[in-house]
Design an enzyme around this catalytic site. Structure first.
Site, short mmCIF file in Angstrom:
data_model
loop_
_atom_site.label_atom_id
_atom_site.label_comp_id
_atom_site.label_asym_id
_atom_site.label_seq_id
_atom_site.Cartn_x
_atom_site.Cartn_y
_atom_site.Cartn_z
N ARG A 150 59.58 7.60 27.53
CA ARG A 150 59.18 6.49 28.39
C ARG A 150 59.84 6.65 29.75
O ARG A 150 61.05 6.84 29.84
CB ARG A 150 59.62 5.17 27.74
N HIS A 194 59.22 -0.82 37.20
CA HIS A 194 60.61 -0.99 36.75
C HIS A 194 61.45 -1.32 37.99
O HIS A 194 62.36 -0.57 38.37
CB HIS A 194 61.10 0.25 36.02
N GLU A 206 60.97 -5.92 31.95
CA GLU A 206 61.99 -6.98 32.03
C GLU A 206 61.81 -7.91 33.22
O GLU A 206 62.74 -8.14 34.00
CB GLU A 206 63.40 -6.37 32.04
N ASN A 229 63.00 -4.70 24.73
CA ASN A 229 64.26 -4.09 25.15
C ASN A 229 65.36 -4.92 24.52
O ASN A 229 65.55 -6.09 24.87
CB ASN A 229 64.40 -4.11 26.68
N TYR A 246 69.36 -5.27 23.43
CA TYR A 246 70.74 -4.80 23.53
C TYR A 246 71.71 -5.70 22.76
O TYR A 246 72.65 -5.21 22.16
CB TYR A 246 71.17 -4.71 25.00
N GLU A 254 63.51 -0.13 24.71
CA GLU A 254 64.90 0.21 25.07
C GLU A 254 65.84 -0.32 24.01
O GLU A 254 65.66 -1.44 23.53
CB GLU A 254 65.31 -0.42 26.41
#
Ligand code: BG6
Length: 477
Positions: A80, A124, A170, A299, A301, A378
């Site tokens: 990606r 992005h 995002e 994404n 985290y 991600e």
């Protein structure tokens, strides 16, 4: 005959890794590229860690062959990356810059030649500076047409080669930083402007998804959402309400708009009461419903834990950008919610909670609420890596992080989620927007710091580990 177990990774699972243009390419003004908002913002004093910027980054622009050869050696099934809008349209629109398209064509062709599926992110965060100056970027509806023209240019060029596309990366995190915290360009702190710009970004997202259907038949497109599932700090009804508020304001505000074409009710009512709701014109919600995604890019985290926050309480605070553990303040919206550390979880040096179960929860919540396929676009661990005297990088902590999160993916499959793939963040080390080069994520170490360096590529221990995971189809984690 081998009957796959329910929780086996599918045979066509996209074992991937990810990057973004500004964080890896460098070559910031090469071959006709125009400046992006990040090219200027990073040069303003005090905006990034030690003034680091992406002028050179890890010089991926000039090292595409070397980097793709490393991906092939690893056995990667998907890569990606993002396209830099001002490489294609130096001033955001007008004449196409053929040299920009040619760069991405070389990358895509090289990936395909090595059996690596390209996953193309359209945006992005590197908005053409010209559009920021001309009409304030995401604050003006004119961006919808300009963004569509840019995206259609890429659809037309790469439709036959690229199946998986990400629309906006995002939007929630980027615009929160840009218009609430003042930490991304244009560094505004104004909630009304934030919700207004965010609404326009939804319209642009829907418009380019709608156009995608005509230009890329058989392709799949969706936004990548920075999903930090909310937890309540306790079963005290006050904490539960704070959690409900946080999930609605920080997650469902985006997810429901993308997937259902509407805003969550309590949050919308609150914003209307406060005079902060976005202006919704006739046709806006229809457009959102016509431009819903094929899949949700996730994404992931960390999770965030929320507690009650009275009127007059904690306001929004900036994140830890130094890597000094324990320096992240509580952040919140008075009257709604505020964050509090989760005593059950370890954290990284940047205070990000390490919570693989949170990823399982994220995938379950998304899958059952929206009924769409998911892709982890991600997931990874940013840490201070050390190149040791033996010439190696012993990032066993990263292996532990990734392994536990891949197990969570397996559990989510068992829970019935449809998971298309997993893109670890990141393939090589990258420039972390606000944290400089010291916060490393890659499978491949790049020898450089804020001052520069040889840019030599060195495979970390995690490189070899992920290679064997891919070779086993996820059977040996
Ligand atoms: C996401 C972004 O926010 O997380 C990436 O899409 C970013 O571009 C990544 O690098 C990690 O964040 P950070 O702040 O640690 O670089």
């Amino acid at each position: 005959m081998h009957h796959p177990k329910f929780n086996d990774f599918p045979a066509d699972f996209l074992w991937g890794a990810a990057s973004a243009a500004y964080q890896v390419e460098g070559a910031w003004d090469a071959d006709g590229k125009g400046p992006s908002v990040w090219d200027l913002f990073t040069k303003l004093p005090g905006k990034t860690f030690e003034g680091s910027n992406g002028d050179v980054a890890v010089d991926h622009y000039h090292r595409v062959e070397e980097d793709v050869a490393l991906m092939a050696e690893m056995g990667l099934k998907a890569y990606r990356f993002s396209v830099s809008w001002p490489r294609i349209f130096p001033t955001g629109r007008g004449e196409v810059n053929e040299a920009g398209l040619a760069f991405y064509e070389r990358l895509i062709d090289s990936l395909i030649a090595h059996g690596i599926e390209p996953v193309l992110t359209l945006y992005h965060w590197d908005l053409p500076q010209a559009l920021q100056e001309e009409y304030g970027g995401w604050e003006d509806r004119r961006i919808i047409d300009d963004f569509e023209r840019y995206c259609v240019t890429l659809y037309q060029r790469f439709a036959g080669k690229v199946k998986y596309w990400v629309s906006l990366n995002e939007q929630n995190y980027n615009l929160t930083n840009a218009y609430q915290l003042g930490t991304h360009p244009p560094a505004v702190q104004d909630r009304k402007r934030f919700f207004a710009a965010n609404h326009i970004a939804f319209l642009a997202n829907a418009r380019v998804i709608k156009a995608f259907r005509q230009h890329v038949p058989g392709g799949l497109i969706g936004p990548s959402f920075a999903y930090s599932p909310a937890y309540p700090a306790s079963c005290d009804p006050k904490d539960m309400l704070a959690f409900e508020n946080a999930e609605e304001f920080t997650n469902l505000w985006w997810l429901d708009a993308y997937c259902f074409g509407r805003y969550p009710q309590a949050a919308l009512a609150y914003l209307r009461e406060n005079g902060e709701a976005p202006e919704i014109l006739a046709g806006d919600l229809e457009l959102l419903r016509e431009g819903t995604p094929d899949y949700i890019g996730v994404n992931y985290y960390y999770t965030l834990t929320f507690t009650d926050n009275p009127i007059g309480g904690q306001t929004m605070q900036r994140i830890n950008t130094t890597g000094q553990k324990g320096t992240t303040p509580s952040s919140g919206v008075p009257g709604l919610y505020k964050t509090t550390p989760n005593p059950h979880l370890e954290t990284s040096n940047w205070d990000w909670a390490i919570d693989p179960t949170g990823m399982r929860i994220a995938l379950r919540r998304l899958s059952s609420r929206y009924g769409l396929p998911l892709m982890i676009t991600e997931n990874g661990l940013g840490e201070f890596d050390k190149l040791t005297a033996d010439g190696r990088v012993h990032d066993d902590y990263r292996i532990a992080y990734l392994r536990s999160h891949l197990k969570a993916c397996q559990e989510a499959l068992q829970d019935g989620a449809e998971l298309l793939g997993y893109c670890a963040w990141s393939f090589t080390d990258i420039l972390s927007w606000l944290n400089g080069y010291q916060k490393r994520y890659g499978f491949v170490y790049v020898e450089r710091d804020e001052q520069g360096g040889s840019l030599r590529r060195i495979k970390k221990e995690s490189f070899h580990w992920y290679k064997s995971v891919i070779a086993s189809g996820g059977k040996t984690l």
